[in-house]
Design a protein around this motif. Structure first.
Motif, PDB file in Angstrom:
ATOM      1  N   UNK A 194       0.774  -1.143   0.424  1.00  9.03           N
ATOM      2  CA  UNK A 194      -0.131  -0.568   0.037  1.00  9.03           C
ATOM      3  C   UNK A 194       1.030   1.171   0.073  1.00  9.03           C
ATOM      4  N   UNK A 195       2.228   1.139   0.051  1.00 14.77           N
ATOM      5  CA  UNK A 195       3.098   2.820  -0.065  1.00 14.77           C
ATOM      6  C   UNK A 195       3.907   2.072   0.507  1.00 14.77           C
ATOM      7  N   UNK A 196       5.605   2.166   0.635  1.00 14.42           N
ATOM      8  CA  UNK A 196       6.589   2.120   1.623  1.00 14.42           C
ATOM      9  C   UNK A 196       6.005   4.100   2.494  1.00 14.42           C
ATOM     10  N   UNK A 197       6.029   3.608   4.147  1.00 19.22           N
ATOM     11  CA  UNK A 197       6.160   4.543   4.763  1.00 19.22           C
ATOM     12  C   UNK A 197       7.449   5.050   5.827  1.00 19.22           C
ATOM     13  N   UNK A 198       9.010   3.730   5.150  1.00 19.24           N
ATOM     14  CA  UNK A 198      10.070   4.047   6.207  1.00 19.24           C
ATOM     15  C   UNK A 198      10.741   3.184   4.617  1.00 19.24           C
ATOM     16  N   UNK A 199      12.281   3.227   4.826  1.00 13.66           N
ATOM     17  CA  UNK A 199      13.154   2.928   4.032  1.00 13.66           C
ATOM     18  C   UNK A 199      14.073   1.615   5.281  1.00 13.66           C
ATOM     19  N   UNK A 200      13.202   1.303   5.724  1.00  8.72           N
ATOM     20  CA  UNK A 200      13.049  -0.159   6.509  1.00  8.72           C
ATOM     21  C   UNK A 200      13.058  -1.142   5.949  1.00  8.72           C
ATOM     22  N   UNK A 201      11.529  -0.768   5.341  1.00  2.00           N
ATOM     23  CA  UNK A 201      10.804  -1.934   4.591  1.00  2.00           C
ATOM     24  C   UNK A 201      11.474  -1.789   3.271  1.00  2.00           C
ATOM     25  N   UNK A 202      12.972  -1.574   3.480  1.00  2.77           N
ATOM     26  CA  UNK A 202      13.630  -1.832   1.710  1.00  2.77           C
ATOM     27  C   UNK A 202      13.964  -3.331   1.924  1.00  2.77           C
ATOM     28  N   UNK A 203      14.117  -3.569   3.122  1.00  2.53           N
ATOM     29  CA  UNK A 203      15.054  -5.224   3.876  1.00  2.53           C
ATOM     30  C   UNK A 203      13.751  -6.111   3.333  1.00  2.53           C
ATOM     31  N   UNK A 204      12.675  -5.795   3.402  1.00  4.46           N
ATOM     32  CA  UNK A 204      11.922  -6.257   3.108  1.00  4.46           C
ATOM     33  C   UNK A 204      11.986  -7.601   1.340  1.00  4.46           C
ATOM     34  N   UNK A 205      11.906  -6.228   0.852  1.00  5.16           N
ATOM     35  CA  UNK A 205      11.990  -6.779  -0.371  1.00  5.16           C
ATOM     36  C   UNK A 205      13.480  -8.256  -0.691  1.00  5.16           C
TER      37      UNK A 205
END
Length: 206
Positions: free
Chosen positions: A109-120
């Motif tokens: 639903x959209x990235x809200x923080x840079x830490x979520x890049x780790x989940x890709x």
């Protein structure tokens, strides 16, 4: 006026017409010789006065300095509106990776923080760092939200943060209690833990 002056000189000095005209002409010539240089000097000073361009030069120098300072900067890519082509401009991001990043973004639903890049999946630490440096997340960005009271099991489980067990728990709670009154009601669900609640909360609505 010339005739009046001639008549006055003639009467005052008892001059003939020729003498009066000659004297008047001489006086006029003398006045011209005195006044003309001063008039010319004023005209020359005005027309040849150097213009002050210091303010304009200072302004242009300031603009040039800003352009030089910004020339080395790379514009940031808005990760929540980016296209695959835009992400491929980042060194190391292949077409496949770009599509994977944006597919994960859409599932979230959209990235809200840079830490979520780790989940890709497949995004190395090196590429995560490069992606962080080249992208931006708008401060006031609001992600797409899931309705706790309306979303189907299929919709809920499609979100990366909601497991099948948690989606079932949400559906079961609705059947049992009717609806969620507040978002914090999810704390009553079996399997809930604080870290998960912190991650999923920005993506939920009633």
């Amino acid at each position: 006026m010339w005739r009046k002056l001639t008549r006055w000189i003639k009467q005052a000095f008892h001059f003939s017409n020729r003498e009066s005209n000659g004297l008047l002409a001489m006086i006029t010539l003398m006045l011209l010789c005195i006044i003309a240089p001063k008039v010319y000097k004023l005209y020359y000073t005005y027309t040849h006065k150097p213009l002050d361009h210091s303010a304009a030069i200072a302004f242009l120098e300031k603009k040039l300095t800003l352009l030089q300072a910004n020339s080395g900067k790379v514009s940031l890519i808005n990760i929540n509106t980016a296209t695959p082509e835009a992400l491929q401009e980042i060194e190391g991001i292949t077409a496949q990776l770009a599509v994977r990043i944006l597919r994960y973004r859409n599932k979230l639903g959209g990235f809200i923080c840079f830490d979520q890049y780790k989940e890709v999946y497949g995004l190395s630490n090196h590429l995560q760092t490069r992606l962080i440096k080249r992208t931006t997340i708008c401060t006031y960005y609001r992600p797409k939200k899931l309705s706790l009271n309306q979303a189907s099991f299929k919709t809920l489980v499609a979100h990366p943060y909601i497991s099948a067990a948690m989606a079932k728990a949400i559906i079961d709670y609705r059947k049992r209690a009717g609806k969620f009154i507040t978002l914090h009601t999810i704390q009553r669900l079996p399997g809930y833990h604080a870290n998960w609640g912190k991650k999923i909360m920005p993506y939920l609505t009633l």
